[in-house]
Scaffold this motif. Structure first.
Motif, PDB file in Angstrom:
ATOM      1  N   GLN A  55      13.791  -4.781   1.703  1.00 28.10           N
ATOM      2  CA  GLN A  55      12.641  -5.573   2.141  1.00 28.10           C
ATOM      3  C   GLN A  55      12.205  -5.152   3.539  1.00 28.10           C
ATOM      4  OE1 GLN A  55      13.281  -9.786   2.364  1.00 28.10           O
ATOM      5  NE2 GLN A  55      11.153 -10.210   2.887  1.00 28.10           N
ATOM      6  N   ILE A  58      10.525  -1.556   3.381  1.00 29.43           N
ATOM      7  CA  ILE A  58       9.171  -1.561   2.828  1.00 29.43           C
ATOM      8  C   ILE A  58       8.212  -2.253   3.779  1.00 29.43           C
ATOM      9  CG2 ILE A  58       7.723  -2.480   0.964  1.00 29.43           C
ATOM     10  CD1 ILE A  58      10.056  -1.894  -0.925  1.00 29.43           C
ATOM     11  N   SER A  59       8.633  -3.348   4.381  1.00 26.64           N
ATOM     12  CA  SER A  59       7.754  -4.077   5.305  1.00 26.64           C
ATOM     13  C   SER A  59       7.440  -3.256   6.548  1.00 26.64           C
ATOM     14  CB  SER A  59       8.400  -5.392   5.714  1.00 26.64           C
ATOM     15  OG  SER A  59       8.539  -6.243   4.603  1.00 26.64           O
ATOM     16  N   LEU A  62       5.706   0.616   4.993  1.00 27.97           N
ATOM     17  CA  LEU A  62       4.402   0.509   4.341  1.00 27.97           C
ATOM     18  C   LEU A  62       3.584  -0.624   4.951  1.00 27.97           C
ATOM     19  CD1 LEU A  62       5.549   1.038   0.657  1.00 27.97           C
ATOM     20  CD2 LEU A  62       4.549   2.721   2.196  1.00 27.97           C
ATOM     21  N   TRP A  67       5.070  -5.662   0.348  1.00 23.17           N
ATOM     22  CA  TRP A  67       6.242  -6.363  -0.166  1.00 23.17           C
ATOM     23  C   TRP A  67       5.832  -7.667  -0.841  1.00 23.17           C
ATOM     24  CZ3 TRP A  67      11.152  -5.629  -1.392  1.00 23.17           C
ATOM     25  CH2 TRP A  67      11.947  -6.748  -1.622  1.00 23.17           C
TER      26      TRP A  67
END
Length: 100
Positions: A55, A58-59, A62, A67
């Motif tokens: 998490q 990705i946060s 990206l 997410w």
């Protein structure tokens, strides 16, 4: 060698999906209703730290919005279905095409 590893890993992941399906079937029979284990629950129980790392990755990499959009549907998907799709994809990638 890489095809062998893809097929080998694909078979193990597919076997894990089958085990998850059987366990959900047994739980469904015992509960007299359909029971499916979501991917998020299984991941949280087996390794909460890795879920938090994914998490955060990705946060940060990206977008936090990415997410929020992608994670809930994926984490609510049945575990046997996710493992089955990943296993089938790995087997397909490792499949040797017949020579003509």
């Amino acid at each position: 060698m890489i095809r062998f590893l893809l097929r080998f890993t694909g078979m193990w992941v597919l076997a894990g999906g089958f085990v998850a399906l059987v366990l959900d079937g047994v739980r469904s029979i015992a509960a007299s209703q359909v029971v499916m284990t979501p991917l998020g629950v299984a991941w949280l129980v087996t390794s909460e730290a890795s879920l938090n790392h994914v998490q955060a990755f990705i946060s940060e990499t990206l977008s936090p919005r990415m997410w929020d959009l992608l994670a809930p549907p994926l984490l609510q998907a049945p575990l046997f279905l996710v493992l089955g799709v990943i296993g089938a994809a790995l087997l397909a990638l490792g499949w040797r095409r017949p020579a003509h």
